[in-house]
Structure formats: structure tokens, C-alpha cells
Design a protein around this motif. Structure first.
Motif, mmCIF file in Angstrom:
data_model
loop_
_atom_site.group_PDB
_atom_site.id
_atom_site.type_symbol
_atom_site.label_atom_id
_atom_site.label_comp_id
_atom_site.label_asym_id
_atom_site.label_seq_id
_atom_site.Cartn_x
_atom_site.Cartn_y
_atom_site.Cartn_z
ATOM 1 N N ILE A 367 0.838 -1.206 0.000
ATOM 2 C CA ILE A 367 0.000 0.000 0.000
ATOM 3 C C ILE A 367 0.872 1.256 0.000
ATOM 4 N N THR A 368 1.908 1.257 0.835
ATOM 5 C CA THR A 368 2.799 2.419 0.924
ATOM 6 C C THR A 368 3.541 2.645 -0.381
ATOM 7 N N GLU A 369 3.929 1.552 -1.018
ATOM 8 C CA GLU A 369 4.633 1.669 -2.299
ATOM 9 C C GLU A 369 3.720 2.255 -3.376
ATOM 10 N N VAL A 370 2.494 1.779 -3.443
ATOM 11 C CA VAL A 370 1.549 2.270 -4.459
ATOM 12 C C VAL A 370 1.197 3.729 -4.199
ATOM 13 N N PHE A 371 0.933 4.054 -2.935
ATOM 14 C CA PHE A 371 0.511 5.412 -2.596
ATOM 15 C C PHE A 371 1.689 6.207 -2.025
ATOM 16 N N ARG A 372 2.818 6.113 -2.707
ATOM 17 C CA ARG A 372 4.013 6.825 -2.275
ATOM 18 C C ARG A 372 3.743 8.338 -2.250
ATOM 19 N N GLY A 373 4.086 8.967 -1.135
ATOM 20 C CA GLY A 373 3.856 10.405 -1.001
ATOM 21 C C GLY A 373 2.500 10.744 -0.408
ATOM 22 N N ASP A 374 1.609 9.748 -0.270
ATOM 23 C CA ASP A 374 0.288 9.976 0.322
ATOM 24 C C ASP A 374 0.295 9.539 1.793
ATOM 25 N N GLU A 375 -0.788 9.796 2.477
ATOM 26 C CA GLU A 375 -0.893 9.461 3.898
ATOM 27 C C GLU A 375 -1.550 8.089 4.049
ATOM 28 N N VAL A 376 -0.813 7.161 4.669
ATOM 29 C CA VAL A 376 -1.303 5.800 4.854
ATOM 30 C C VAL A 376 -1.474 5.543 6.349
ATOM 31 N N TYR A 377 -2.649 5.056 6.737
ATOM 32 C CA TYR A 377 -2.960 4.789 8.142
ATOM 33 C C TYR A 377 -3.428 3.342 8.291
ATOM 34 N N ARG A 378 -3.040 2.724 9.407
ATOM 35 C CA ARG A 378 -3.658 1.453 9.772
ATOM 36 C C ARG A 378 -4.821 1.789 10.707
ATOM 37 N N ALA A 379 -6.047 1.657 10.173
ATOM 38 C CA ALA A 379 -7.231 2.069 10.927
ATOM 39 C C ALA A 379 -7.541 1.092 12.047
ATOM 40 N N GLY A 381 -6.878 -3.550 13.048
ATOM 41 C CA GLY A 381 -6.985 -4.909 12.527
ATOM 42 C C GLY A 381 -6.371 -5.035 11.152
ATOM 43 N N ASP A 382 -7.181 -5.471 10.184
ATOM 44 C CA ASP A 382 -6.693 -5.645 8.814
ATOM 45 C C ASP A 382 -7.122 -4.500 7.909
ATOM 46 N N GLU A 383 -7.533 -3.370 8.485
ATOM 47 C CA GLU A 383 -8.046 -2.242 7.695
ATOM 48 C C GLU A 383 -7.031 -1.111 7.617
ATOM 49 N N PHE A 384 -6.896 -0.562 6.403
ATOM 50 C CA PHE A 384 -5.996 0.566 6.161
ATOM 51 C C PHE A 384 -6.787 1.679 5.469
ATOM 52 N N THR A 385 -6.365 2.915 5.703
ATOM 53 C CA THR A 385 -6.995 4.071 5.071
ATOM 54 C C THR A 385 -5.908 4.922 4.430
ATOM 55 N N VAL A 386 -6.213 5.432 3.236
ATOM 56 C CA VAL A 386 -5.280 6.321 2.547
ATOM 57 C C VAL A 386 -5.970 7.655 2.292
ATOM 58 N N ILE A 387 -5.277 8.743 2.574
ATOM 59 C CA ILE A 387 -5.726 10.088 2.178
ATOM 60 C C ILE A 387 -4.707 10.618 1.194
ATOM 61 N N SER A 388 -5.184 10.948 0.009
ATOM 62 C CA SER A 388 -4.286 11.358 -1.076
ATOM 63 C C SER A 388 -4.664 12.740 -1.594
ATOM 64 N N PHE A 389 -3.639 13.543 -1.882
ATOM 65 C CA PHE A 389 -3.873 14.867 -2.465
ATOM 66 C C PHE A 389 -3.452 14.905 -3.931
ATOM 67 N N SER A 390 -3.367 13.725 -4.547
ATOM 68 C CA SER A 390 -3.088 13.652 -5.986
ATOM 69 C C SER A 390 -4.294 14.182 -6.760
ATOM 70 N N ASN A 391 -4.061 14.530 -8.032
ATOM 71 C CA ASN A 391 -5.215 14.916 -8.849
ATOM 72 C C ASN A 391 -6.066 13.684 -9.121
ATOM 73 N N GLU A 392 -7.281 13.891 -9.621
ATOM 74 C CA GLU A 392 -8.247 12.793 -9.725
ATOM 75 C C GLU A 392 -7.752 11.666 -10.616
ATOM 76 N N GLU A 393 -7.167 12.014 -11.738
ATOM 77 C CA GLU A 393 -6.699 10.990 -12.663
ATOM 78 C C GLU A 393 -5.592 10.145 -12.022
ATOM 79 N N GLU A 394 -4.641 10.801 -11.394
ATOM 80 C CA GLU A 394 -3.537 10.087 -10.750
ATOM 81 C C GLU A 394 -4.044 9.244 -9.575
ATOM 82 N N PHE A 395 -5.024 9.784 -8.845
ATOM 83 C CA PHE A 395 -5.581 9.071 -7.700
ATOM 84 C C PHE A 395 -6.185 7.739 -8.134
#
Length: 455
Positions: A367-379, A381-395
Motif C-alpha cells: 500500500i505504501t509503495e503504491v501510494f508513495r507520497g500519500d498518507e497511509v494509516y492502519r485504521a 486490525g486488517d483495515e488501512f486508510t489512505v488520504i491522497s492529495f493527488s489529482n483525480e486521474e492520478e488518484f
């Protein structure tokens, strides 16, 4: 002059030192004679009159300079310093005596203390004391250590008439060095640009070069040549950056280096005063840096998931709160991804929790590799959340890349739901939409692969 009779009258450890007059460098320094207290302190079996002082204690260029200033220049000197070679603090007084055609002479008195004595540390000239108190007040009254440190380095540089003053942080456990603060004269290259060009091994070698002393001082070309013999790579970098003088103090915590404080290209005519100022300021700065490092570590522990290394739920909740209170942030385009690893319970049940932990770690790395530069959280258990400020196409391209890497029959699979807010908006609503999409994706997965569902 009856030097022996003179030192015998002194009720402290005392000797007379001679320094040979040398036009090109500081000449050899010898102990002409000493009283009984001096001999007992230094070891009577090791002492003899007219011996080189460096046969008794390690040679120190700073001390050589002090003897030269006193015996040749006629300037009395007093300092209270940590003497690492003797595992003590030393209160030293040097007083000029007579000279002849070949030698200058001075009286040297000292007293050891095992631990630093606050009263002796405070026994400095009034200008130095005022500056040190000012810097301490800056630390004590500031809410932010780095902001306070910036003010202190600015004060030190100006007071030293130096080209630059720098504080470098050192984290040996992760082999990281960083510029915590610097003040430079206009037109000079920042240390933040220079430091990345210096190999880590060179930076860590500075401590070995300090050795049994408590600092490195270069005020003349002869000092630079002497330093070059001990650490040629360091001097190479100093010469490359046109450094001709440096007053350098390492900072320690439990005998381990945590940083460096130094000034470069300072007023060498005020060497003793500047050395005293930098030394005392480094003493207090070390204490503040230790506290800062501790608080930062506690902050990291409270915001990082110790297993996967990504931010934890507490950090995610704080980030959501920022969106709620910060209008500019909430009106910035962003995307949210909810990710749930498939089959964690099944792995735990079949192979044990160690295998389940490894699955979580591997999943977080993908997940961290794919969303490099974005915010990755372990919410949780087995759940993760990503907050990204990429543009829509890149997201959405990242979301698809995640699906490719974590879809069946890959070793680790996931369900994912995403939502992009092109004009910002309520992040709690966006997270709810992404969460619902993730659960739908998970249902589809187990409908297609019922054999992988935990029973």
C-alpha cells in the motif's frame, strides 16, 4: 626565577610550563616543575621535571593555544571544561610569568571535579554570562524547540562574528544526520545543501576526531594541518567549503553522540571568548535536544503503528480533526481509499499470529509503495486508510495499481473502496462512502472465492 619555590607556595595543584618560541607554529610545551599536589594528582611515578606535557596527558591543540596565549602573548586564561581523557571536569587557571629569548613561561593551576559544578560553569566573563543566560531564556520561554534553536544559532553567529552557526542532529540507530538549525551570512551556501554531499561515514568520524578532548578548534592553518593528519576526509570537505576556522562541539546523551554545534569562520582574535560561549551554550543545548528527541519519540510512538510502520488510528483521527477545523484544508481536492486485507483471520487460525503479522506488514508495504507520497494509516486490525492529495486521474490510477498488485491469485489480496472529492468537502462523509464501497468489494470477492472465507 626560582620556579620551584614559587609553585611550592601555591595551595592548589600547580606547575610552571614553558613554551618554546616558534614563528611558524606553537612550540613544544614542557612542565618545568610542579608542586607536590600537582605530582600527586597526575601520578608521581609518571612525572618528572622538564617533561613534555603530552607525555603525561594527551596533547590538545586548544590547551596548546591557551598556553601560547598566556606565556607568549601575556594573556591570563581561565576555563572550566570537561576533560574526557581524565573522566572529569577541570577548572584551569593560567597566569603569564617571565620570558627569555627562547621560552615563554606561565603558571598553570587546576582542580578536578567528577561532575559539572554549576557554580564553576557560571564563573565566566560578564558578556559571556549574559549571552548564555539570554540563550537559556529563549529555550525556556519557547513553545517550539526548533524555533528557539533558530534564535539561539542566530545569536551565536552574530556574537562570534562567524560566517555560519550550525546545529546538526545525529540519529545513529537509523544512520540519519540532519540540519536542525543554521544561521548563515547572506551569499553563503546553506549547510542543508552541503550536508547531503558529505558521506555519512565522514560525519560520524567527527566524533572519533574529537577523541579525548571535548571539542575541535581550528583557528590557524597549523591547526588545520594538524586536523588533516587525524581526519583528512573531513579537512577535505572543510577546505572545499572554504572553511579556515571552526569551533566545533559534539553533544552527547549517555556517552552516545546526538548532535553537533559549531561556528565556522569566526573572529579568531576572540578565540577564548568564543570557545567559552559555544561550549556553555552546547551544554544547555544538549539538555534541550535530549528533551526534544524524547518528546518526538513519544509523539512518534503515539502516532505510528509499531507493527507496520505506517500511521495509526490515533494519527488518522487527528488528521480528520484537522480537516474539520481547517477551512483551507477541507476545501482542497483529495481522495480517500479504504482497504481491507482478505483472509487475515484464516491465516491467523491456520498458520499462527506471526504469519498474520507478516501478512499485515507485507500488505502495508504494498500500500505504501503504491501510494508513495500519500498518507497511509492502519485504521485497525486488517483495515488501512489512505488520504491522497493527488489529482483525480492520478488518484484513480493508483487505486487500479493497488487492485492489480493485491487481487487474486496474488499472495495478499484486498478489498478496496475509494472516493474522490474534486472540490474538497466533509472528509467524514468521504470516508463513509469509501468504507461502504470497500465492503461491497469484499462481498463480491467472497462470492467469487467462497473457499477463502474464514469459517
Amino acid at each position: 626565577m626560582d620556579f620551584q619555590g614559587y609553585v611550592n607556595l601555591v595551595n592548589k595543584a600547580c606547575c610552571v610550563m614553558s613554551i618554546k618560541k616558534d614563528k611558524d607554529d606553537i612550540g613544544e610545551i614542557r612542565i618545568v616543575c610542579a608542586n607536590d599536589m600537582y605530582k600527586k594528582s597526575m601520578g608521581e611515578d609518571r612525572y618528572h621535571d622538564n617533561m613534555l606535557y603530552s607525555d603525561l596527558v594527551p596533547k590538545d591543540r586548544k590547551f596548546d593555544q591557551f598556553v601560547y596565549d598566556t606565556a607568549i602573548e601575556g594573556k591570563p586564561r581561565h576555563t572550566y571544561v570537561e576533560t574526557k581523557a581524565l573522566e572529569s571536569w577541570t577548572d584551569m587557571i593560567l597566569i603569564p610569568l617571565v620570558q627569555d629569548e627562547e621560552y615563554g613561561y606561565c603558571q598553570f593551576m587546576f582542580e578536578f571535579t567528577k561532575d559539572p559544578d554549576p557554580d564553576r560553569l557560571a564563573n565566566v566573563n560578564i558578556d559571556t554570562a549574559a549571552e548564555v543566560i539570554k540563550n537559556c531564556a529563549i529555550f525556556r520561554s519557547a513553545d517550539n524547540f526548533l524555533v528557539a534553536l533558530s534564535s539561539v544559532t542566530e545569536n551565536l553567529r552574530k556574537k562570534s562574528d562567524a560566517e555560519r552557526c550550525v546545529v546538526i542532529g545525529l540519529q545513529e540507530e537509523i544512520k540519519k544526520v540532519s540540519v536542525l538549525s543554521e544561521s548563515i551570512m547572506d551569499g553563503y551556501k546553506p549547510m542543508r545543501e552541503i550536508l547531503p554531499t558529505i558521506p555519512y561515514e565522514v560525519v560520524t568520524s567527527w566524533i572519533d576526531t574529537v577523541g579525548d578532548s571535548n571539542c575541535v578548534i581550528v583557528s590557524t592553518e597549523a591547526d588545520m594541518v594538524a586536523l588533516e593528519k587525524r581526519n583528512p576526509e573531513w579537512v577535505k570537505s572543510l577546505r572545499h567549503e572554504e572553511v579556515y576556522s571552526i569551533c566545533f562541539y559534539p553533544m552527547f546523551q549517555n556517552q552516545r553522540p546526538i548532535g553537533y554545534l559549531y561556528v565556522v569562520n569566526f573572529d579568531t582574535m576572540r578565540l577564548a571568548e568564543i570557545k567559552e560561549l559555544i561550549e556553555l551554550t552546547s551544554f544547555f543545548t544538549t539538555s534541550e535536544l535530549i528533551t526534544y528527541n524524547l518528546m518526538k519519540k513519544l509523539e512518534d510512538m503515539s502516532s505510528l503503528d509499531m507493527l507496520t510502520g505506517v500511521a495509526n488510528r490515533n494519527a488518522m483521527n487527528n488528521r480528520v480533526d484537522q480537516f474539520v477545523v481547517d477551512a483551507n484544508l477541507s476545501h482542497t481536492p483529495y481522495g480517500v481509499v479504504y482497504i481491507d486485507l482478505n483472509g487475515l483471520k484464516r491465516v491467523n487460525d491456520r498458520y499462527g499470529h506471526e504469519a498474520g503479522d507478516q501478512m499485515l506488514l507485507n500488505g502495508a508495504q504494498i500500500i505504501t509503495e503504491v501510494f508513495r507520497g500519500d498518507e497511509v494509516y492502519r485504521a485497525g486490525g486488517d483495515e488501512f486508510t489512505v488520504i491522497s492529495f493527488s489529482n483525480e486521474e492520478e488518484f484513480y490510477a493508483k487505486v487500479e495499481r493497488l487492485r492489480d498488485k493485491m487481487s487474486y491469485p496474488n499472495d495478499i489480496t484486498c478489498a478496496a473502496g475509494s472516493y474522490y472529492a474534486p472540490i474538497g468537502g466533509d472528509i467524514r462523509k468521504a470516508m463513509s462512502i469509501a468504507d461502504a464501497a470497500m465492503y461491497l468489494d469484499k462481498e463480491v470477492f467472497y462470492e467469487e472465492h467462497p473457499e477463502l472465507k474464514s469459517r
